[in-house]
Design a protein around this motif. Structure first.
Motif, PDB file in Angstrom:
ATOM      1  N   ASP A  52     -19.230  -2.951  -4.248  1.00  0.00           N
ATOM      2  CA  ASP A  52     -18.770  -1.565  -4.122  1.00  0.00           C
ATOM      3  C   ASP A  52     -18.061  -1.166  -5.409  1.00  0.00           C
ATOM      4  O   ASP A  52     -17.124  -1.833  -5.843  1.00  0.00           O
ATOM      5  CB  ASP A  52     -17.821  -1.483  -2.917  1.00  0.00           C
ATOM      6  CG  ASP A  52     -17.032  -0.191  -2.886  1.00  0.00           C
ATOM      7  OD1 ASP A  52     -17.645   0.868  -3.091  1.00  0.00           O
ATOM      8  OD2 ASP A  52     -15.804  -0.239  -2.673  1.00  0.00           O
ATOM      9  N   GLN A 104     -14.939  -7.230  -0.155  1.00  0.00           N
ATOM     10  CA  GLN A 104     -14.578  -5.853   0.160  1.00  0.00           C
ATOM     11  C   GLN A 104     -14.896  -5.622   1.634  1.00  0.00           C
ATOM     12  O   GLN A 104     -15.753  -6.299   2.211  1.00  0.00           O
ATOM     13  CB  GLN A 104     -15.385  -4.897  -0.750  1.00  0.00           C
ATOM     14  CG  GLN A 104     -15.248  -3.418  -0.464  1.00  0.00           C
ATOM     15  CD  GLN A 104     -13.857  -2.893  -0.738  1.00  0.00           C
ATOM     16  OE1 GLN A 104     -12.864  -3.397  -0.207  1.00  0.00           O
ATOM     17  NE2 GLN A 104     -13.767  -1.872  -1.572  1.00  0.00           N
ATOM     18  N   GLN A 105     -14.202  -4.662   2.224  1.00  0.00           N
ATOM     19  CA  GLN A 105     -14.493  -4.286   3.593  1.00  0.00           C
ATOM     20  C   GLN A 105     -15.972  -3.923   3.721  1.00  0.00           C
ATOM     21  O   GLN A 105     -16.535  -3.332   2.808  1.00  0.00           O
ATOM     22  CB  GLN A 105     -13.645  -3.078   3.924  1.00  0.00           C
ATOM     23  CG  GLN A 105     -13.536  -2.826   5.379  1.00  0.00           C
ATOM     24  CD  GLN A 105     -12.370  -1.914   5.628  1.00  0.00           C
ATOM     25  OE1 GLN A 105     -12.061  -1.079   4.804  1.00  0.00           O
ATOM     26  NE2 GLN A 105     -11.732  -2.075   6.745  1.00  0.00           N
ATOM     27  N   SER A 148       0.813  -1.231   0.000  1.00  0.00           N
ATOM     28  CA  SER A 148       0.000   0.000   0.000  1.00  0.00           C
ATOM     29  C   SER A 148       0.831   1.259   0.000  1.00  0.00           C
ATOM     30  O   SER A 148       0.441   2.261   0.586  1.00  0.00           O
ATOM     31  CB  SER A 148      -0.954   0.026   1.190  1.00  0.00           C
ATOM     32  OG  SER A 148      -1.632  -1.180   1.302  1.00  0.00           O
ATOM     33  N   GLY A 164     -17.313   3.638  -4.235  1.00  0.00           N
ATOM     34  CA  GLY A 164     -18.179   4.387  -3.335  1.00  0.00           C
ATOM     35  C   GLY A 164     -19.651   4.176  -3.635  1.00  0.00           C
ATOM     36  O   GLY A 164     -20.483   4.288  -2.739  1.00  0.00           O
ATOM     37  N   THR A 212      -0.157  -5.518   9.242  1.00  0.00           N
ATOM     38  CA  THR A 212      -0.256  -4.128   8.767  1.00  0.00           C
ATOM     39  C   THR A 212       0.613  -3.177   9.594  1.00  0.00           C
ATOM     40  O   THR A 212       0.910  -2.071   9.165  1.00  0.00           O
ATOM     41  CB  THR A 212      -1.708  -3.623   8.805  1.00  0.00           C
ATOM     42  OG1 THR A 212      -2.214  -3.761  10.129  1.00  0.00           O
ATOM     43  CG2 THR A 212      -2.595  -4.397   7.850  1.00  0.00           C
ATOM     44  N   TYR A 255      -8.379  -8.769   3.887  1.00  0.00           N
ATOM     45  CA  TYR A 255      -9.550  -8.951   3.013  1.00  0.00           C
ATOM     46  C   TYR A 255      -9.950 -10.424   2.924  1.00  0.00           C
ATOM     47  O   TYR A 255     -11.113 -10.738   2.690  1.00  0.00           O
ATOM     48  CB  TYR A 255      -9.267  -8.394   1.616  1.00  0.00           C
ATOM     49  CG  TYR A 255      -9.163  -6.886   1.590  1.00  0.00           C
ATOM     50  CD1 TYR A 255     -10.304  -6.103   1.649  1.00  0.00           C
ATOM     51  CD2 TYR A 255      -7.920  -6.265   1.526  1.00  0.00           C
ATOM     52  CE1 TYR A 255     -10.220  -4.722   1.638  1.00  0.00           C
ATOM     53  CE2 TYR A 255      -7.824  -4.883   1.510  1.00  0.00           C
ATOM     54  CZ  TYR A 255      -8.968  -4.116   1.557  1.00  0.00           C
ATOM     55  OH  TYR A 255      -8.890  -2.746   1.552  1.00  0.00           O
ATOM     56  N   TYR A 302     -17.654   2.679   4.860  1.00  0.00           N
ATOM     57  CA  TYR A 302     -16.339   2.087   4.604  1.00  0.00           C
ATOM     58  C   TYR A 302     -15.784   2.438   3.227  1.00  0.00           C
ATOM     59  O   TYR A 302     -14.582   2.357   2.998  1.00  0.00           O
ATOM     60  CB  TYR A 302     -16.390   0.570   4.769  1.00  0.00           C
ATOM     61  CG  TYR A 302     -16.235   0.128   6.200  1.00  0.00           C
ATOM     62  CD1 TYR A 302     -15.049   0.368   6.884  1.00  0.00           C
ATOM     63  CD2 TYR A 302     -17.280  -0.492   6.882  1.00  0.00           C
ATOM     64  CE1 TYR A 302     -14.893  -0.013   8.203  1.00  0.00           C
ATOM     65  CE2 TYR A 302     -17.139  -0.876   8.210  1.00  0.00           C
ATOM     66  CZ  TYR A 302     -15.946  -0.636   8.862  1.00  0.00           C
ATOM     67  OH  TYR A 302     -15.792  -1.004  10.172  1.00  0.00           O
ATOM     68  N   SER A 303     -16.675   2.805   2.320  1.00  0.00           N
ATOM     69  CA  SER A 303     -16.188   3.147   0.978  1.00  0.00           C
ATOM     70  C   SER A 303     -15.294   4.389   1.005  1.00  0.00           C
ATOM     71  O   SER A 303     -14.606   4.678   0.040  1.00  0.00           O
ATOM     72  CB  SER A 303     -17.357   3.340   0.019  1.00  0.00           C
ATOM     73  OG  SER A 303     -18.158   4.409   0.453  1.00  0.00           O
ATOM     74  N   ILE A 327      -2.853  -7.128   0.736  1.00  0.00           N
ATOM     75  CA  ILE A 327      -2.269  -5.836   1.119  1.00  0.00           C
ATOM     76  C   ILE A 327      -0.773  -5.774   0.860  1.00  0.00           C
ATOM     77  O   ILE A 327      -0.159  -4.745   1.058  1.00  0.00           O
ATOM     78  CB  ILE A 327      -2.573  -5.494   2.590  1.00  0.00           C
ATOM     79  CG1 ILE A 327      -2.023  -6.588   3.504  1.00  0.00           C
ATOM     80  CG2 ILE A 327      -4.080  -5.309   2.787  1.00  0.00           C
ATOM     81  CD1 ILE A 327      -1.957  -6.157   4.948  1.00  0.00           C
ATOM     82  N   GLN A 332      -4.189   1.098   4.482  1.00  0.00           N
ATOM     83  CA  GLN A 332      -3.704  -0.179   3.955  1.00  0.00           C
ATOM     84  C   GLN A 332      -4.874  -1.115   3.650  1.00  0.00           C
ATOM     85  O   GLN A 332      -4.828  -1.864   2.695  1.00  0.00           O
ATOM     86  CB  GLN A 332      -2.738  -0.823   4.949  1.00  0.00           C
ATOM     87  CG  GLN A 332      -1.993  -1.979   4.318  1.00  0.00           C
ATOM     88  CD  GLN A 332      -0.658  -2.224   4.941  1.00  0.00           C
ATOM     89  OE1 GLN A 332      -0.315  -1.679   5.972  1.00  0.00           O
ATOM     90  NE2 GLN A 332       0.137  -3.079   4.311  1.00  0.00           N
ATOM     91  N   THR A 333      -5.919  -1.095   4.505  1.00  0.00           N
ATOM     92  CA  THR A 333      -7.191  -1.643   4.050  1.00  0.00           C
ATOM     93  C   THR A 333      -7.994  -0.410   3.670  1.00  0.00           C
ATOM     94  O   THR A 333      -8.020   0.563   4.392  1.00  0.00           O
ATOM     95  CB  THR A 333      -7.913  -2.459   5.133  1.00  0.00           C
ATOM     96  OG1 THR A 333      -7.936  -1.713   6.331  1.00  0.00           O
ATOM     97  CG2 THR A 333      -7.223  -3.777   5.370  1.00  0.00           C
ATOM     98  N   GLY A 334      -8.638  -0.447   2.530  1.00  0.00           N
ATOM     99  CA  GLY A 334      -9.322   0.751   2.038  1.00  0.00           C
ATOM    100  C   GLY A 334      -8.616   1.259   0.810  1.00  0.00           C
ATOM    101  O   GLY A 334      -7.894   0.533   0.150  1.00  0.00           O
ATOM    102  N   LYS A 335      -8.819   2.543   0.523  1.00  0.00           N
ATOM    103  CA  LYS A 335      -8.260   3.076  -0.718  1.00  0.00           C
ATOM    104  C   LYS A 335      -6.877   3.666  -0.495  1.00  0.00           C
ATOM    105  O   LYS A 335      -6.553   4.128   0.590  1.00  0.00           O
ATOM    106  CB  LYS A 335      -9.184   4.176  -1.256  1.00  0.00           C
ATOM    107  CG  LYS A 335     -10.542   3.633  -1.652  1.00  0.00           C
ATOM    108  CD  LYS A 335     -11.271   4.595  -2.554  1.00  0.00           C
ATOM    109  CE  LYS A 335     -12.435   3.895  -3.227  1.00  0.00           C
ATOM    110  NZ  LYS A 335     -13.426   3.369  -2.268  1.00  0.00           N
ATOM    111  N   SER A 359     -10.589   8.319  -5.618  1.00  0.00           N
ATOM    112  CA  SER A 359      -9.290   7.895  -6.149  1.00  0.00           C
ATOM    113  C   SER A 359      -8.781   8.829  -7.246  1.00  0.00           C
ATOM    114  O   SER A 359      -7.598   8.844  -7.544  1.00  0.00           O
ATOM    115  CB  SER A 359      -9.371   6.458  -6.667  1.00  0.00           C
ATOM    116  OG  SER A 359     -10.356   6.365  -7.660  1.00  0.00           O
ATOM    117  N   GLN A 393     -12.953   4.817   3.310  1.00  0.00           N
ATOM    118  CA  GLN A 393     -11.739   4.536   4.072  1.00  0.00           C
ATOM    119  C   GLN A 393     -10.463   4.583   3.230  1.00  0.00           C
ATOM    120  O   GLN A 393     -10.365   3.986   2.174  1.00  0.00           O
ATOM    121  CB  GLN A 393     -11.844   3.168   4.736  1.00  0.00           C
ATOM    122  CG  GLN A 393     -10.646   2.902   5.650  1.00  0.00           C
ATOM    123  CD  GLN A 393     -10.749   1.570   6.351  1.00  0.00           C
ATOM    124  OE1 GLN A 393     -11.828   1.151   6.747  1.00  0.00           O
ATOM    125  NE2 GLN A 393      -9.624   0.902   6.506  1.00  0.00           N
TER     126      GLN A 393
END
Lengths: 325, 257
Positions: free
Chosen positions: B158, B177-178, A137, B161, B13, B36, A247-248, B120, A253-256, A201, A250
């Motif tokens: 997702d 996805q989260q 990431s 968004g 992480t 994930y 969460y979208s 990750i 490292q997890t997320g965007k 993004s 976020q």
């Protein structure tokens, strides 16, 4: 040197996404003088071909079919592979977007090729081109190349500059008839959740909130600041876990992982997982009550203070700046 | 339902990345199940509990990956498979990983395969869709909701968004996805039971794979850390003046607004 490079132009809500123009610039560098061919897939996309040409494509091939109205991996892979068979390019460039991430592995699998995902920089050109991409990431980078076979890359939005638009450029626009069938996925509905039209993004400015935002309502001033700057709102995992936002949003490292020109971190402490998602932004501003917060270590500019005081003042100052300039 | 979950062992992480001799150093690093993939495991367990069936977790790697497989078994998976490539292959890429997994899965009469939408570490998100394509089954990536009724599947995914509501059918591969669920922690009884659950170890020979068939397509030339940022500037003075100064700096010095 590649004989020819195919670039997938991505259309959203009837307009070409910026990343497609960036992909043309990347394709030009890989092509090293060879032809760059834009590809447009959809139910009504041919009118957009001239814009791809204005941004540097030499010509454009379009496939129009009612089954391409919404993206599905089955529909788009059939259409793209038909263009591939017709053109036999030695390189392909997609944007590393939701669509590009979903489609590119399927195409690579069909072509039994390697695929370099999420490229942020290209070094050199032609056959010697090396591709730089973040790993872990963004905690590190790797420089890679395709050992043999087709050069297939997806590029991360916002990292490779598009060429200057030249509306006087001309090129051939051809339509390829493709029979699209056996779609195994039916799109029933798309629920818009992103509050503004600016995608996280691709945003040039990101205003992100952490636990310090304290509530869902606490994101309102951040949204106002993002609106003034034409940016998007993001969040830390802390804010998402606390249910202040979806969460979208976020980042981490997890997320965007985002790389905007300007990242404004509000009430974010700066855990290593969050830094991984944003530390390669061009300019970072941190606003936090705690002067010891880790986020100040990566920030270019910091203000130690309450975000609920600072952010509204920033909104007013940026408004004034806009009026004066 | 015959459910498989593709998992990857990744750095925790919290880990900082250290590079020596052009390679990432892993001495003493803590490892976890790719976050994930944890969503994928959790979803698989819930689906099995609701529909009956079996959950098998699969990974490719060395002996060390057994620990992450045991964790998945402790969460509630029924069986685990380690495809050990340590002795056969120096390197893997997404192409070779997918070929190996697909060879293992091709005769398993799979109903559903779950995976994380991205790992990750490498961060390509390619392996899931590649495996689905090699098996000739459909896939849906970055899912946040999954409902299965017979062979009918309803999914919310997702897309940057926004949410897309999708209908499809089994057999299917999905990537998590989260937001899909809240992965459980292994319970103490779960950890005890996991020790007795089957964990099979396979090598390329067992899958009839020739080393030449899984030669990597992508070559890493260099690995390096991002440039260290110089310490930033924390502004001083009255808050209102700091705000004015900041806007001025962003406009005139950094030139980003």
């Amino acid at each position: 040197m590649a004989n020819k490079v195919l670039v997938l132009g991505e259309v959203r809500d009837g307009v070409l996404r910026n990343v497609s123009f960036e992909a043309i610039a990347a394709a030009k560098q890989i092509a090293d003088g060879a032809e760059v061919v834009g590809v447009l897939l959809g139910d009504s996309v041919t009118s957009l071909a001239s814009e791809l040409i204005a941004y540097g494509a030499d010509r454009v091939v379009t496939v129009e079919h009612p089954h391409l109205k919404s993206y599905t991996s089955d529909g788009f892979s059939q259409a793209f592979l038909a263009v591939y068979e017709e053109e036999k390019p030695e390189a392909i460039v997609f944007g590393h977007t939701s669509l590009g991430k979903d489609l590119s592995p399927k195409i690579a699998s069909k072509l039994q090729s390697g695929l370099i995902s999420d490229v942020t920089e290209i070094e050199g050109s032609g056959e010697g081109a090396l591709f730089i991409r973040p790993i872990y990431s963004g905690k590190a980078f790797e420089k890679v190349k395709i050992k043999d076979g087709i050069v297939f890359v997806t590029i991360r939005p916002n990292n490779i500059a598009p060429l200057e638009k030249d509306a006087s450029r001309t090129g051939e626009v051809a339509t390829l008839a493709v029979d699209i069938q056996n779609l195994r996925t039916i799109i029933k509905e798309v629920v818009r959740k992103a509050s503004t039209g600016v995608d996280l993004s691709e945003a040039k400015v990101v205003v992100a909130g952490g636990r310090g935002v304290k509530s869902a309502e606490g994101f309102e001033p951040l949204q106002q600041l993002a609106d003034v700057l034409g940016g998007a709102v993001g969040a830390s995992r802390g804010a998402c876990d606390a249910d202040y936002c979806d969460y979208s949003l976020q980042i981490g490292q997890t997320g965007k992982v985002v790389t905007p020109d300007l990242y404004i971190a509000c009430g974010i402490s700066g855990a290593i997982q969050h830094l991984a998602g944003m530390s390669n932004s061009k300019v970072i501003v941190a606003i936090n009550k705690d002067p010891e917060a880790n986020i100040f270590k990566v920030a270019d500019y910091g203000i130690v203070g309450d975000l609920f005081e600072v952010v509204p003042m920033l909104v007013e100052e940026f408004k004034a700046l806009k009026v004066n300039s | 339902m015959n459910i498989f979950v593709l998992v990857k062992r990744t750095f925790d992480t919290e880990e900082k990345i250290v590079i020596a001799n052009g390679k990432i150093q892993d001495d003493g690093a803590e490892y976890i199940i790719n976050p994930y993939d944890e969503y994928a495991i959790e979803e698989a367990i819930q689906l099995r509990d609701a529909n009956s069936g079996k959950v098998t977790v699969v990974t490719i790697g060395g002996e060390d990956a057994e620990k992450q497989l045991r964790t998945a078994l402790a969460m509630g998976a029924d069986e685990a498979v380690l495809i050990n490539t340590e002795d056969d292959l120096d390197e893997l890429d997404q192409y070779s990983t997918a070929v190996i997994l697909a060879e293992y899965l091709k005769d398993k009469e799979v109903d559903l395969i779950l995976a994380g939408n991205v790992a990750i570490d490498g961060g390509t998100g390619q392996v899931g869709p590649r495996v689905a394509d090699l098996l000739g089954i459909n896939y849906v990536t970055t899912i946040t909701d999954l409902e299965i009724d017979g062979t009918n599947v309803k999914i919310v995914r997702d897309i940057e968004g926004d949410s897309e509501v999708i209908e499809t059918s089994l057999p299917l591969l999905v990537t998590a996805q989260q937001g899909l669920n809240e992965p459980r922690y292994p319970s103490l009884p779960g950890i005890m039971k996991a020790k007795k659950k089957p964990l099979a170890e396979l090598e390329l020979d067992d899958l009839d794979i020739d080393e030449d068939d899984v030669e990597v397509k992508v070559e890493t030339v260099d690995v390096y850390l991002p440039p260290q940022k110089a310490a930033g500037r924390v502004l001083e003075g009255e808050l209102a003046d700091q705000v004015k100064e900041l806007v001025n700096l962003l406009h005139s010095e950094a030139k980003v607004v």
